[in-house]
Structure formats: C-alpha cells, structure tokens
Design a protein around this motif. Structure first.
Motif, PDB file in Angstrom:
ATOM      1  N   ASP A 210       4.573  11.708  -9.271  1.00 20.73           N
ATOM      2  CA  ASP A 210       4.268  12.533 -10.895  1.00 20.73           C
ATOM      3  C   ASP A 210       5.098  11.031 -11.497  1.00 20.73           C
ATOM      4  N   LEU A 211       4.505  10.069 -12.023  1.00 19.70           N
ATOM      5  CA  LEU A 211       4.581   8.933 -12.192  1.00 19.70           C
ATOM      6  C   LEU A 211       5.205   8.491 -13.898  1.00 19.70           C
ATOM      7  N   SER A 212       5.160   9.943 -14.263  1.00 16.85           N
ATOM      8  CA  SER A 212       5.696  10.916 -16.177  1.00 16.85           C
ATOM      9  C   SER A 212       6.842  10.659 -16.068  1.00 16.85           C
ATOM     10  N   ARG A 213       7.743  10.861 -14.878  1.00 15.15           N
ATOM     11  CA  ARG A 213       9.083  11.398 -14.573  1.00 15.15           C
ATOM     12  C   ARG A 213       9.720  10.111 -12.841  1.00 15.15           C
ATOM     13  N   ASP A 214       8.588   9.155 -12.051  1.00 10.28           N
ATOM     14  CA  ASP A 214       9.767   8.426 -11.371  1.00 10.28           C
ATOM     15  C   ASP A 214       8.913   7.830 -11.161  1.00 10.28           C
ATOM     16  N   ALA A 220       6.900  12.215   1.802  1.00  9.15           N
ATOM     17  CA  ALA A 220       6.766  14.009   1.591  1.00  9.15           C
ATOM     18  C   ALA A 220       5.916  13.703   1.728  1.00  9.15           C
ATOM     19  N   GLY A 221       5.622  15.373   2.265  1.00 10.09           N
ATOM     20  CA  GLY A 221       4.285  16.098   2.201  1.00 10.09           C
ATOM     21  C   GLY A 221       4.139  17.103   1.561  1.00 10.09           C
ATOM     22  N   ARG A 222       5.247  17.044   0.272  1.00 11.30           N
ATOM     23  CA  ARG A 222       5.287  19.306   0.428  1.00 11.30           C
ATOM     24  C   ARG A 222       5.985  18.705  -1.515  1.00 11.30           C
ATOM     25  N   GLN A 223       5.929  17.716  -1.757  1.00  7.94           N
ATOM     26  CA  GLN A 223       6.516  17.226  -2.809  1.00  7.94           C
ATOM     27  C   GLN A 223       4.493  17.472  -3.709  1.00  7.94           C
ATOM     28  N   GLU A 224       4.967  18.494  -5.131  1.00 10.99           N
ATOM     29  CA  GLU A 224       4.001  18.845  -6.109  1.00 10.99           C
ATOM     30  C   GLU A 224       3.302  17.328  -6.128  1.00 10.99           C
ATOM     31  N   LEU A 225       1.733  17.479  -7.372  1.00 14.28           N
ATOM     32  CA  LEU A 225       1.522  16.155  -7.878  1.00 14.28           C
ATOM     33  C   LEU A 225       1.241  15.979  -9.137  1.00 14.28           C
ATOM     34  N   GLY A 226       1.835  15.554 -10.277  1.00 10.49           N
ATOM     35  CA  GLY A 226       1.925  15.574 -11.349  1.00 10.49           C
ATOM     36  C   GLY A 226       0.517  15.031 -11.607  1.00 10.49           C
ATOM     37  N   ARG A 227       0.479  14.537 -12.924  1.00  8.99           N
ATOM     38  CA  ARG A 227      -0.888  14.761 -13.904  1.00  8.99           C
ATOM     39  C   ARG A 227      -1.349  13.166 -13.340  1.00  8.99           C
ATOM     40  N   THR A 228      -0.295  12.313 -13.117  1.00 12.98           N
ATOM     41  CA  THR A 228      -0.628  10.846 -12.544  1.00 12.98           C
ATOM     42  C   THR A 228       0.112  10.724 -12.055  1.00 12.98           C
ATOM     43  N   PHE A 229      -0.432  10.235 -10.425  1.00 16.52           N
ATOM     44  CA  PHE A 229       0.802  10.304  -9.016  1.00 16.52           C
ATOM     45  C   PHE A 229       0.273   8.533  -8.598  1.00 16.52           C
ATOM     46  N   ALA A 230       0.287   8.135  -7.932  1.00 13.54           N
ATOM     47  CA  ALA A 230       0.265   6.931  -7.327  1.00 13.54           C
ATOM     48  C   ALA A 230       0.713   7.299  -5.660  1.00 13.54           C
ATOM     49  N   VAL A 231      -0.123   6.429  -4.307  1.00 14.02           N
ATOM     50  CA  VAL A 231      -0.142   6.323  -3.042  1.00 14.02           C
ATOM     51  C   VAL A 231      -0.027   5.148  -2.651  1.00 14.02           C
ATOM     52  N   ARG A 232       0.958   4.398  -1.803  1.00 18.96           N
ATOM     53  CA  ARG A 232       1.333   3.828  -1.229  1.00 18.96           C
ATOM     54  C   ARG A 232       0.830   3.329   0.054  1.00 18.96           C
ATOM     55  N   LEU A 233      -0.221   2.208   0.681  1.00 23.20           N
ATOM     56  CA  LEU A 233      -0.386   2.818   1.790  1.00 23.20           C
ATOM     57  C   LEU A 233      -0.726   1.356   2.523  1.00 23.20           C
ATOM     58  N   SER A 234       0.171   1.432   3.475  1.00 27.00           N
ATOM     59  CA  SER A 234       0.687  -0.130   4.240  1.00 27.00           C
ATOM     60  C   SER A 234      -0.142   0.222   5.682  1.00 27.00           C
ATOM     61  N   ILE A 235      -1.064  -0.991   5.960  1.00 27.88           N
ATOM     62  CA  ILE A 235      -1.730  -0.571   7.089  1.00 27.88           C
ATOM     63  C   ILE A 235      -1.850  -2.001   8.029  1.00 27.88           C
ATOM     64  N   ALA A 236      -2.024  -2.375   8.962  1.00 29.03           N
ATOM     65  CA  ALA A 236      -1.836  -2.706  10.109  1.00 29.03           C
ATOM     66  C   ALA A 236      -3.413  -2.433  11.111  1.00 29.03           C
ATOM     67  N   TYR A 237      -3.950  -3.820  10.931  1.00 28.76           N
ATOM     68  CA  TYR A 237      -5.090  -4.283  11.685  1.00 28.76           C
ATOM     69  C   TYR A 237      -5.029  -5.256  12.737  1.00 28.76           C
ATOM     70  N   ASN A 238      -5.516  -5.295  13.737  1.00 22.44           N
ATOM     71  CA  ASN A 238      -5.492  -6.848  14.735  1.00 22.44           C
ATOM     72  C   ASN A 238      -4.151  -6.947  14.195  1.00 22.44           C
ATOM     73  N   GLY A 239      -3.054  -6.361  13.991  1.00 26.17           N
ATOM     74  CA  GLY A 239      -1.566  -7.370  13.716  1.00 26.17           C
ATOM     75  C   GLY A 239      -1.452  -8.572  12.806  1.00 26.17           C
ATOM     76  N   VAL A 240      -2.341  -7.794  11.548  1.00 27.80           N
ATOM     77  CA  VAL A 240      -2.286  -8.340  10.473  1.00 27.80           C
ATOM     78  C   VAL A 240      -2.361  -7.634   9.612  1.00 27.80           C
ATOM     79  N   TRP A 241      -1.540  -7.298   8.358  1.00 29.14           N
ATOM     80  CA  TRP A 241      -0.741  -6.211   7.356  1.00 29.14           C
ATOM     81  C   TRP A 241      -1.413  -6.972   6.080  1.00 29.14           C
ATOM     82  N   ALA A 242      -1.246  -5.003   5.276  1.00 24.34           N
ATOM     83  CA  ALA A 242      -2.390  -5.495   4.029  1.00 24.34           C
ATOM     84  C   ALA A 242      -1.524  -3.928   3.435  1.00 24.34           C
ATOM     85  N   ARG A 243      -1.117  -3.739   2.031  1.00 22.27           N
ATOM     86  CA  ARG A 243      -1.125  -3.187   1.611  1.00 22.27           C
ATOM     87  C   ARG A 243      -1.754  -3.018   0.121  1.00 22.27           C
ATOM     88  N   ARG A 244      -2.059  -1.633  -0.191  1.00 24.90           N
ATOM     89  CA  ARG A 244      -2.666  -1.458  -1.212  1.00 24.90           C
ATOM     90  C   ARG A 244      -1.631   0.134  -1.829  1.00 24.90           C
TER      91      ARG A 244
END
Length: 351
Positions: A210-214, A220-244
């Motif tokens: 909930d971006l309006s609060r924090d 965590a998977g059981r947190q309730e989602l607020g009106r706006t929320f953000a998701v951070r995805l960090s992944i590696a493919y063939n050893g190269v990392w990206a974050r979105r």
C-alpha cells in the motif's frame, strides 16, 4: 537452488565474448604489476565469477584464479563428478578440485613463481581461504577491487543484449499478475510462474502493498493490497541480472494513468546513460521526483546501489537499473528501469 536451464548457449554469450573479457582483465593485471587476481564466489556473491567465465557457480563457495596468461582456473571443493558437468557447461576455464581450494590456489601461484596477488574484495575474502594460500606461498596480497571494477565497467554487446532480454522477461511476466486480487500473493504467484517458464534461473519478488502508507518492499504473500501497490521483480537470465518495479492499481482511472507512465518510462530509459545522474532523465509530464538511486553490477555482487541523490557514481558501470519514486496526480509511483543499454542498432552499425 537455481531453477533455470544451465548450459552453454553460444548464440547468447560466445566463447569469444568471454575470452575478450579475460584478455582485458589479464592486461590490467600485467599493467598493475600483479601475477594474478583471485575472485571469490558463493550463492549470493557469484557475479564476478559469472562475468569472467560465463558460468554461474552455486551449491557452495569457490574461487577463480586469473593469471597473466592462460585460462582462468575454477577452484572448487565439489566432487570431480560434478566438475565434469561444470566443464560441459562452462568451457571458458579449467576446473580444479580440492577440499582446500585456497591451498590449491597457493600451489598454482607457486608453480608460476608468483609474488603479488590481487584479491577482489579482499576485506570480504574468508580468512580460512587466505590462510590456506599463505600456508603454501607467502605471496603479497593486495585489494584488486578497483582494478576489477574498472575492467568490469566496460560494456560489451553480449551483456547488454542479455540485460535487454532479462528485462523483457520481467516486463512480460508482470502482465500475468492479477491487479484485482485481494492479497499480494494473488498477484506475485502468477508473475513468478511466468518468469520461471521463460527460463530465468533466479527470481525474487517483493511488494510494497500500500504505497499510500509505506514505500518499503517486503517478501510476503498474505498482505492485503491497497489502492496502489508496487511490485519489485529481480531476476537473472544466463547470469545477467535485471530489476524492474511497476506500480499498479485496481481502480481503473488510476490504472490507466499508471499504464501511461510505465509506457513513457519504457520509451525513455533504454537510451539513458548509466552515468549516475538523473538530470536529463525524461519524467512523465507533471511528475515530481521524490527520490532515486542507481544500481549496477559491482565486484562479486550482481546489483549494488552505486549512486543516488547524495552519492556520485565513483566508477563507470556496464549498465544500470534506475529506480525513481514520483508524485503524480496525488499518487505515489515507484518504478525501476534498465539504463545504459543504448540502442541495439548502434551496436549493429559499429560491427
């Protein structure tokens, strides 16, 4: 445990690509008056070894020794059976086995009459490894982090192409998330599944529910989602990392504006240089910048914060991930995009 397919993919990262990196490092070693450089690796600090070899080690810690000449040597306590598999998927270095990899490194150094050894992140090298080396050869140790950073900071087309591909996996995976779900896990479960099916070997997902609060991200998977929320995805493919990072909302009018902002950032970010500045970055119309930071590969770490509003970039980086926090139309928006990737047509023209 990594889940992606691990094999040598010449069409994505060729032997010539990796050999060119090794030659650049060996030239820097000679110029610095060193006989070799040692890089440590474990599950979370494998990035240095991955870059110099094209292979991402896991299971346990290990060392890669790069001498002035010849192939690097991967020193590991893993069994010879596993070592044969490593050779089949990593043809860019010699594999040597010992219950005491540091001792083996000392023996190899003694064989070439070495007197000076550079160690990447010497202050973080396990003391037991250092003791093993010195028990065989009283070689002079010095920190080679800056030397390695200078060489590592030179981009090459193969790495930038892989960074683009990794980011594309993340961008496509976000489309699988359900913004109307009640809990964070309703969104992130489908996203992670899409990442794994795309062949990424690493995937870490965190949510600011909930971006309006924090604005802090949690896993965590059981947190309730607020009106706006953000998701951070960090992944590696063939050893190269990206974050979105993307910001979402189940409210249709807000969701439409967020989608527009996301598209604007996608257009602006690829050609933006990873130079530790945001002064020329194109922000959406009407947006107010709250905060930003730049991450990049550094030393043995796949991504590290290398610049922000108060810290200047100390050395060039091959590419980066720029994270911005914006205020727009009364909403907080957090977004991350790769920068410093340039335009692939420029690389094609150069070749």
């Amino acid at each position: 445990m990594r889940h992606g397919l691990i094999l040598w993919r010449e069409q994505e990262l060729s032997l010539a690509d990796v050999k060119a990196r090794q030659v650049r490092l060996q030239q820097a070693i000679a110029a610095a008056g060193l006989d070799g450089v040692l890089i440590y690796t474990n599950h979370v600090r494998s990035a240095g070894v991955t870059w110099i070899s094209g292979f991402t080690p896991y299971w346990s810690d290990g060392l890669v020794l790069i001498l002035r000449e010849g192939q690097p040597i991967f020193l590991t306590a893993l069994s010879k059976r596993v070592g044969e598999w490593v050779k089949s998927v990593a043809p860019t270095f010699e594999v040597a086995h010992s219950p005491f990899p540091g001792k083996l490194a000392g023996e190899r150094l003694a064989k070439v009459g070495a007197t000076r050894l550079g160690v990447v992140e010497l202050d973080r090298m396990p003391g037991g490894v250092v003791d093993e080396i010195l028990s065989v050869l009283p070689v002079e140790l010095s920190d080679a982090t800056e030397l390695f950073t200078a060489v590592r900071g030179q981009p090459d087309r193969a790495e930038l192409d892989l960074a683009r591909r990794t980011d594309n996996i993340a961008r496509e995976a976000f489309k699988a998330g359900d913004i109307k779900g009640k809990y964070a896990g309703d969104f992130t479960g489908a996203v992670e599944r899409a990442v794994r099916l795309a062949g990424a070997e690493e995937c870490y997902v965190a949510v600011a529910p909930d971006l309006s609060r924090d604005r802090r991200f949690i896993r965590a998977g059981r947190q309730e989602l607020g009106r706006t929320f953000a998701v951070r995805l960090s992944i590696a493919y063939n050893g190269v990392w990206a974050r979105r990072i993307e910001t979402f909302s189940a409210v249709s009018i807000i969701a439409a504006r967020l989608a527009s902002v996301s598209a604007e950032l996608d257009r602006a970010s690829p050609a933006f240089p990873a130079n530790g500045s945001i002064s020329d970055f194109s922000l959406p119309d009407g947006a107010e910048l709250i905060d930003w930071h730049l991450e990049a590969p550094h030393g043995t770490r796949p991504l590290k914060v290398v610049a922000d509003a108060e810290t200047r970039l100390a050395a060039p980086v091959p590419y980066g991930v720029l994270t911005v926090t914006l205020a727009l139309d009364g909403e907080t928006i957090v977004a991350s995009r790769p920068v410093g990737l340039g335009d692939s047509s420029v690389w094609e023209a150069a070749e």
